[in-house]
Structures are given as C-alpha cells and as structure tokens.
Design a protein around this motif. Sequence first.
Motif, PDB file in Angstrom:
ATOM      1  N   ARG A  18       0.362  -1.236   0.170  1.00  0.00           N
ATOM      2  CA  ARG A  18       0.027   0.070   0.072  1.00  0.00           C
ATOM      3  C   ARG A  18       0.483   0.898  -0.206  1.00  0.00           C
ATOM      4  O   ARG A  18       1.718   1.435   0.603  1.00  0.00           O
ATOM      5  CB  ARG A  18      -1.558   0.076   0.872  1.00  0.00           C
ATOM      6  CG  ARG A  18      -1.736  -1.086   1.157  1.00  0.00           C
ATOM      7  CD  ARG A  18      -2.808  -1.135   2.314  1.00  0.00           C
ATOM      8  NE  ARG A  18      -4.009  -1.719   2.334  1.00  0.00           N
ATOM      9  CZ  ARG A  18      -3.494  -3.383   3.035  1.00  0.00           C
ATOM     10  NH1 ARG A  18      -2.014  -2.873   3.957  1.00  0.00           N
ATOM     11  NH2 ARG A  18      -4.303  -3.874   3.361  1.00  0.00           N
ATOM     12  N   TYR A  20      -0.524   5.022   0.399  1.00  0.00           N
ATOM     13  CA  TYR A  20      -1.613   6.128   0.458  1.00  0.00           C
ATOM     14  C   TYR A  20      -1.531   7.142  -0.010  1.00  0.00           C
ATOM     15  O   TYR A  20      -0.255   7.642  -0.414  1.00  0.00           O
ATOM     16  CB  TYR A  20      -1.596   6.021   1.714  1.00  0.00           C
ATOM     17  CG  TYR A  20      -2.567   4.897   2.965  1.00  0.00           C
ATOM     18  CD1 TYR A  20      -4.064   4.480   2.486  1.00  0.00           C
ATOM     19  CD2 TYR A  20      -1.424   3.846   3.930  1.00  0.00           C
ATOM     20  CE1 TYR A  20      -4.190   2.951   3.172  1.00  0.00           C
ATOM     21  CE2 TYR A  20      -2.002   2.993   3.844  1.00  0.00           C
ATOM     22  CZ  TYR A  20      -3.348   2.748   4.235  1.00  0.00           C
ATOM     23  OH  TYR A  20      -3.270   0.727   4.711  1.00  0.00           O
ATOM     24  N   SER A  71     -17.315  -0.786  -0.732  1.00  0.00           N
ATOM     25  CA  SER A  71     -15.838  -0.336  -1.011  1.00  0.00           C
ATOM     26  C   SER A  71     -15.008  -1.184  -2.289  1.00  0.00           C
ATOM     27  O   SER A  71     -15.801  -2.532  -1.661  1.00  0.00           O
ATOM     28  CB  SER A  71     -15.110   0.237  -0.168  1.00  0.00           C
ATOM     29  OG  SER A  71     -14.607  -0.847   0.824  1.00  0.00           O
ATOM     30  N   SER A  73     -13.086  -2.812  -1.314  1.00  0.00           N
ATOM     31  CA  SER A  73     -12.259  -3.548   0.353  1.00  0.00           C
ATOM     32  C   SER A  73     -12.203  -5.494  -0.435  1.00  0.00           C
ATOM     33  O   SER A  73     -11.309  -5.895  -0.027  1.00  0.00           O
ATOM     34  CB  SER A  73     -12.558  -3.053   1.106  1.00  0.00           C
ATOM     35  OG  SER A  73     -13.098  -3.146   1.860  1.00  0.00           O
ATOM     36  N   TYR A  76     -10.395  -6.516  -2.943  1.00  0.00           N
ATOM     37  CA  TYR A  76      -8.738  -6.385  -2.717  1.00  0.00           C
ATOM     38  C   TYR A  76      -8.445  -7.279  -2.189  1.00  0.00           C
ATOM     39  O   TYR A  76      -6.922  -7.616  -1.624  1.00  0.00           O
ATOM     40  CB  TYR A  76      -8.756  -4.993  -2.684  1.00  0.00           C
ATOM     41  CG  TYR A  76      -7.306  -4.991  -2.419  1.00  0.00           C
ATOM     42  CD1 TYR A  76      -6.554  -4.269  -3.566  1.00  0.00           C
ATOM     43  CD2 TYR A  76      -6.626  -4.132  -1.752  1.00  0.00           C
ATOM     44  CE1 TYR A  76      -5.225  -3.814  -3.688  1.00  0.00           C
ATOM     45  CE2 TYR A  76      -4.820  -3.014  -1.158  1.00  0.00           C
ATOM     46  CZ  TYR A  76      -4.520  -3.599  -2.549  1.00  0.00           C
ATOM     47  OH  TYR A  76      -2.988  -3.611  -2.101  1.00  0.00           O
ATOM     48  N   THR A  77      -9.063  -7.272  -1.321  1.00  0.00           N
ATOM     49  CA  THR A  77      -8.201  -8.415   0.557  1.00  0.00           C
ATOM     50  C   THR A  77      -8.109  -9.747  -0.012  1.00  0.00           C
ATOM     51  O   THR A  77      -7.850 -10.182   0.083  1.00  0.00           O
ATOM     52  CB  THR A  77     -10.074  -8.346   1.670  1.00  0.00           C
ATOM     53  OG1 THR A  77      -9.470  -6.753   1.957  1.00  0.00           O
ATOM     54  CG2 THR A  77      -9.719  -8.959   2.994  1.00  0.00           C
ATOM     55  N   GLN A  98      -8.600  -1.008   7.570  1.00  0.00           N
ATOM     56  CA  GLN A  98      -9.083  -0.008   7.388  1.00  0.00           C
ATOM     57  C   GLN A  98      -9.074   0.163   6.082  1.00  0.00           C
ATOM     58  O   GLN A  98      -9.744  -0.299   5.234  1.00  0.00           O
ATOM     59  CB  GLN A  98      -8.243   1.690   7.504  1.00  0.00           C
ATOM     60  CG  GLN A  98      -9.117   2.313   6.642  1.00  0.00           C
ATOM     61  CD  GLN A  98     -10.392   3.238   7.163  1.00  0.00           C
ATOM     62  OE1 GLN A  98     -11.027   2.815   7.947  1.00  0.00           O
ATOM     63  NE2 GLN A  98     -11.268   3.617   6.470  1.00  0.00           N
ATOM     64  N   ALA A  99      -8.193  -0.875   5.557  1.00  0.00           N
ATOM     65  CA  ALA A  99      -7.512  -1.531   4.363  1.00  0.00           C
ATOM     66  C   ALA A  99      -8.468  -2.423   3.476  1.00  0.00           C
ATOM     67  O   ALA A  99      -8.405  -3.686   3.001  1.00  0.00           O
ATOM     68  CB  ALA A  99      -6.531  -1.398   2.663  1.00  0.00           C
TER      69      ALA A  99
END
Length: 305
Positions: A18, A20, A71, A73, A76-77, A98-99
Amino acid sequence: MNLKDRYHRFRTWQKEPRHYAVRDTAMHHCNNCDHEFTGNYCPVCGQKATWGRITWAAVRENVMLLWGMESHSMPYTLYQLLLRPGYLIAEYISGRRQASYPPVKMLFVVAVVYAVIRHLLGIESEPFTAKEENIEFFVIVINWLKDNPGWGMMTLTIFLTIPTWFFFRFAPHYPQHSLPESFFIQIFMSSLMLICLLLSEINEVLILLIPFYYYITYRQLFGYRFWGTTWRLLLALIVWFSVIAMLVVTIVLFGDTKTYHELFNQEGIIGIACYFLVFLVPIAVFLFVGYWISKKAEKRRNKMK
C-alpha cells in the motif's frame, strides 16, 4: 526485467503493497451540513467530499452496499489473501484494518459465492446417508456442515485456534499473539479454504493448494523458517485431527439416546471419563511439548541478540 528481478519485485509488494494517496488539500463544501472543510471527509458529519449529485457511480455504490461491499476492499482483500495471506493477516491483527474487509463478513459472502458458483457449474452435493440407525444425529451434523459452507468451514478451522496459539506463541515476527487474534487468523483461513475447495471442483489436483496455503500463510505471518514452520504446523494439524476425531466418535456414541444410556449403565462415570482421557491426554501432551520447545527456542534467540 528478468525473472529474478520480477520475483524480488513481487516479494517487495507482498511485504508492503500500500501507498496511501496524499491528503486532499482542496476546500470542499459539505452538501449535508454546509460545513467548509479540507480533506476527503467532512469532520462534522463524516460525509465524503466527493458526494454530490447522483451519478451512475452512486448507483453502483448503493448496489454494492446491499452486499456490504460499498468499497473495493473485499475484492482487494481477497486478491491479497491469495497472493500475500500471512502478511495481510499480520496487518489486520496488528491494527491496520482500514483497507481490509471484515473477515467474518467476508467469510459468509465467500460462502454465498461458493454455493452460487457450484450451482451454476451443476455441482450438487449428495446428502450423506448411513444405514446404521444409531448415528442419525451424526448424519444430521454432516449434512448441516455441507449445506452451510460458511458455518461449516468456520466450525472445522476454529479448532486450530488453540494449537496455533500454543505452537506459534513465541514466533519471531508476531510473538505473544492472543487467542482472539488466533481466532481471526482461522477466520481468514476459512475464506481461503473455501476458495481452494471451489478451485478443486474444477481440477482435483488443486486440492493441494490447502496445505500449500497453510504453510505459506503461517511462514509469512509468524516468521519461522522452513523446518520451524513445518513441524509446528504438523503438530497443530495433528491436534486438530485428534479433536475432530474425538468429536466424531463422541457424536456417534452419544448422539443416540439409547446408545448413550447403554454405555453409561455398563461403563459408569469412570468408563466415560476414561474414554475422554484417551483423546485428551495425547492432545494435552502435544500442546505443551510444542509450547515448551517454542519457549526454549525463544530464549535461545534472545541470548543470541
């Protein structure tokens, strides 16, 4: 870029994927509370700075919100769970949440997708049956696990919580992790195992992804080398299998009321206690031997520093 450079680039991404974005410094007007602010969210009411008139993007976000995926997420997770599972789990249990998509919610969304894809592919599980009348309760339990893949996978993997806590308690990368954290490790693994099972429906050879992912995840998460990860994981799986075997035998023997009363009248309380000790004593020995060896290894590492 040669293959070696690509591999090193991939390993770098695994450890820190990541970057940001810089905080938005433009002035925004909140359409919800009329507050003027800078940043990505209104500090008064929390509304996004980009929310204004309804667009097709807003339609898409609301449809995704219905499934708890407002989102990106979750995709992506899952993407990270497949390519860097141990690092992802380490980030989540250490506080960088958070992500990451909430693991329990993700497990049940994956279970729904798992069931839908199996149905679309025409893969139907035949109900488990048995001729013996005294194992009806066992048949009910097996069929419930098959019909509820989310709960079923979580039920099976959850028994690795305590072995993981015992054998990896003094790990180099993540020492002194707690039982709740070990629980969330297995929740992530449940989603990963459902994905592996789905892939194995396409090609049976892909069932080998299950031991592969357990090894890779535990090595990335805890930081032991090959043998340190392997023997601890094997002991954890032996304890897991022993607990599952004890539960299966218990359900078969005591699930039927008639069988239970016959055993209880013939053997008595001492006999029933001996039955459980046959399973529990070896399990306890495995747990504490692995814990003791790991603790000794940790002391040796501290002396070498």
